[in-house]
Scaffold this motif. Structure first.
Motif, mmCIF file in Angstrom:
data_model
loop_
_atom_site.group_PDB
_atom_site.id
_atom_site.type_symbol
_atom_site.label_atom_id
_atom_site.label_comp_id
_atom_site.label_asym_id
_atom_site.label_seq_id
_atom_site.Cartn_x
_atom_site.Cartn_y
_atom_site.Cartn_z
ATOM 1 N N THR A 1 -6.929 9.551 5.808
ATOM 2 C CA THR A 1 -6.703 10.932 6.185
ATOM 3 C C THR A 1 -5.369 11.401 5.622
ATOM 4 N N GLN A 2 -5.232 12.721 5.476
ATOM 5 C CA GLN A 2 -3.988 13.237 4.918
ATOM 6 C C GLN A 2 -2.812 12.940 5.838
ATOM 7 N N SER A 3 -3.025 13.008 7.136
ATOM 8 C CA SER A 3 -1.933 12.727 8.067
ATOM 9 C C SER A 3 -1.470 11.274 7.950
ATOM 10 N N ALA A 4 -2.432 10.337 7.834
ATOM 11 C CA ALA A 4 -2.065 8.927 7.686
ATOM 12 C C ALA A 4 -1.352 8.695 6.355
ATOM 13 N N PHE A 5 -1.828 9.379 5.307
ATOM 14 C CA PHE A 5 -1.210 9.234 3.993
ATOM 15 C C PHE A 5 0.234 9.742 4.024
ATOM 16 N N SER A 6 0.434 10.927 4.604
ATOM 17 C CA SER A 6 1.784 11.489 4.687
ATOM 18 C C SER A 6 2.712 10.585 5.489
ATOM 19 N N ARG A 7 2.184 9.994 6.546
ATOM 20 C CA ARG A 7 2.993 9.096 7.370
ATOM 21 C C ARG A 7 3.433 7.874 6.564
ATOM 22 N N ARG A 8 2.551 7.348 5.736
ATOM 23 C CA ARG A 8 2.907 6.173 4.948
ATOM 24 C C ARG A 8 3.941 6.508 3.879
ATOM 25 N N ILE A 9 3.869 7.713 3.293
ATOM 26 C CA ILE A 9 4.890 8.129 2.326
ATOM 27 C C ILE A 9 6.244 8.239 3.020
ATOM 28 N N ARG A 10 6.268 8.795 4.224
ATOM 29 C CA ARG A 10 7.530 8.905 4.965
ATOM 30 C C ARG A 10 8.063 7.519 5.344
ATOM 31 N N GLN A 11 7.176 6.600 5.648
ATOM 32 C CA GLN A 11 7.621 5.240 5.951
ATOM 33 C C GLN A 11 8.277 4.595 4.733
ATOM 34 N N LEU A 12 7.719 4.849 3.543
ATOM 35 C CA LEU A 12 8.316 4.327 2.321
ATOM 36 C C LEU A 12 9.696 4.940 2.096
ATOM 37 N N GLU A 13 9.782 6.263 2.293
ATOM 38 C CA GLU A 13 11.068 6.933 2.114
ATOM 39 C C GLU A 13 12.101 6.412 3.113
ATOM 40 N N ALA A 14 11.673 6.174 4.353
ATOM 41 C CA ALA A 14 12.593 5.654 5.365
ATOM 42 C C ALA A 14 13.063 4.254 4.992
ATOM 43 N N TRP A 15 12.156 3.449 4.469
ATOM 44 C CA TRP A 15 12.531 2.092 4.085
ATOM 45 C C TRP A 15 13.526 2.101 2.918
ATOM 46 N N LYS B 1 0.826 -1.209 0.000
ATOM 47 C CA LYS B 1 0.000 0.000 0.000
ATOM 48 C C LYS B 1 0.857 1.254 0.000
ATOM 49 N N TRP B 2 2.096 1.188 0.511
ATOM 50 C CA TRP B 2 2.987 2.340 0.442
ATOM 51 C C TRP B 2 3.299 2.673 -1.010
ATOM 52 N N LEU B 3 3.544 1.639 -1.809
ATOM 53 C CA LEU B 3 3.828 1.858 -3.222
ATOM 54 C C LEU B 3 2.604 2.428 -3.930
ATOM 55 N N GLU B 4 1.428 1.906 -3.605
ATOM 56 C CA GLU B 4 0.202 2.410 -4.226
ATOM 57 C C GLU B 4 -0.047 3.858 -3.829
ATOM 58 N N ASP B 5 0.271 4.211 -2.578
ATOM 59 C CA ASP B 5 0.167 5.606 -2.135
ATOM 60 C C ASP B 5 1.091 6.498 -2.955
ATOM 61 N N PHE B 6 2.337 6.064 -3.128
ATOM 62 C CA PHE B 6 3.326 6.860 -3.860
ATOM 63 C C PHE B 6 2.893 7.070 -5.301
ATOM 64 N N VAL B 7 2.401 6.036 -5.954
ATOM 65 C CA VAL B 7 1.941 6.162 -7.337
ATOM 66 C C VAL B 7 0.757 7.122 -7.416
ATOM 67 N N ALA B 8 -0.163 7.035 -6.450
ATOM 68 C CA ALA B 8 -1.312 7.953 -6.433
ATOM 69 C C ALA B 8 -0.848 9.398 -6.278
ATOM 70 N N LEU B 9 0.140 9.626 -5.419
ATOM 71 C CA LEU B 9 0.666 10.977 -5.217
ATOM 72 C C LEU B 9 1.364 11.485 -6.473
ATOM 73 N N ALA B 10 2.114 10.613 -7.133
ATOM 74 C CA ALA B 10 2.797 11.016 -8.359
ATOM 75 C C ALA B 10 1.801 11.404 -9.447
ATOM 76 N N GLU B 11 0.624 10.779 -9.438
ATOM 77 C CA GLU B 11 -0.375 11.047 -10.480
ATOM 78 C C GLU B 11 -1.045 12.401 -10.295
ATOM 79 N N VAL B 12 -1.275 12.830 -9.037
ATOM 80 C CA VAL B 12 -2.051 14.059 -8.807
ATOM 81 C C VAL B 12 -1.232 15.202 -8.233
#
Length: 313
Positions: free
Chosen positions: A28-42, A4-15
């Motif tokens: 929520t936007q806060s949960a979404f932002s947290r998941r993007i940061r988790q992907l970046e940390a990984w 789902k982190w990858l799917e979040d990133f692709v969705a963000l790249a699209e819009v």
């Protein structure tokens, strides 16, 4: 790392917008932002330039985007490939409880008459529209069967989801033949009309203000003549409210399909003679456009075929 982190990133790249991407992913936007940061940390790399509006991808983000897209496709493809061939893939359906009791059995029968057996499974109720949509996004459900009404907004990304209108129902005000009010028994037939015309305070059975039916009824009541009422019982499940209503505890709006037998045999009666108190509903079938599983496609095409035949007749 979670898919789902990858799917979040692709969705963000699209819009290029955290808020719009979070809305399309139904978090929520806060949960979404947290998941993007988790992907970046990984990954150990910054993927998004957050200081600009709209948000932009870093060089690492541009390089990683096709990798993320291909990984998502590969993941879903492998999962389908690895499913045991001896065990046919069941179509997993999230559904409002009432529709599993009333609409679904007969509707599934019509689908199977048209295309043959369809394996289906209801997933555990996750509670609430947003949670059921999230179940499709994270691939825990293939389809979502729900009621819909124009005055209850559904926060969905039109590009990410599609739906079919596969039936109709309506909420109707009903009561038992006799309703207990302040220790006295009152005839249930027409009791809503009498309450509007007098100072009679009606005990009411409620869905709560946050549920789908609760929001829809709130809009209906705001448009109609006021009457004195007090909530005596609350339940988000229509079948539970029906059971309480049949004891004479109060007025309740229930799906007509759920109370057809009780209205026919007199165990419940119409609380108003006016159709102004009815609430028309659509029955919709949703799916996530990214879900291309063959059993889901087969069931979706059958549903579209059946609905097309109904619309043209």
């Amino acid at each position: 790392m979670e898919i789902k982190w990858l799917e979040d990133f692709v969705a963000l790249a699209e819009v290029s917008s955290f808020s719009r991407a979070a809305e399309s992913r139904n978090v929520t936007q806060s949960a979404f932002s947290r998941r993007i940061r988790q992907l970046e940390a990984w990954l150990g790399a910054t993927l998004i330039i957050r200081a600009t509006v709209p948000a932009k991808l870093t060089a690492a983000g541009h390089n990683f985007l096709p990798v993320a897209q291909e990984t998502i496709r590969t993941f879903h493809g492998i999962r389908e490939t690895l499913r045991p061939s001896a065990e046919p893939r069941l179509v997993r359906i999230a559904a409002l409880h009432t529709l599993t009791l009333t609409f679904f059995p007969e509707w599934l029968g019509r689908l199977e008459e048209a295309v043959g057996p369809l394996g289906t499974s209801f997933i555990p109720d996750r509670g609430g529209f947003d949670s059921n949509i999230e179940a499709m996004v994270v691939d825990e459900a293939d389809l979502f069967l729900t009621y819909s009404h124009p005055q209850v907004p559904l926060r969905l990304d039109d590009a990410g989801f599609e739906y079919l209108i596969i039936g109709r129902d309506r909420l109707v005000p009903v009561a038992a033949r006799q309703v207990r009010i302040a220790g006295a028994l009152h005839a249930g037939a027409g009791i809503l009309d009498r309450a509007v015309a007098s100072e009679l305070e009606l005990p009411c059975l409620s869905y709560g203000s946050a549920s789908f039916f609760g929001v829809a009824l709130g809009h209906l009541l705001a448009r109609r003549p006021p009457f004195a009422r007090r909530t005596v019982h609350e339940n988000t499940i229509s079948a539970g409210l029906k059971t309480v209503a049949m004891t004479g505890s109060g007025l309740c709006w229930l799906p007509e399909s759920l109370v057809a037998e009780e209205l026919a045999d007199g165990r419940l009666v119409a609380a108003s003679a006016s159709e102004d108190w009815l609430l028309d509903l659509e029955i919709r079938l949703y799916r996530h456009c990214a879900n291309q599983a063959k059993p889901v496609e087969r069931m979706w095409r059958a549903a579209a075929q059946i609905q097309s035949g109904i619309s043209s007749s």
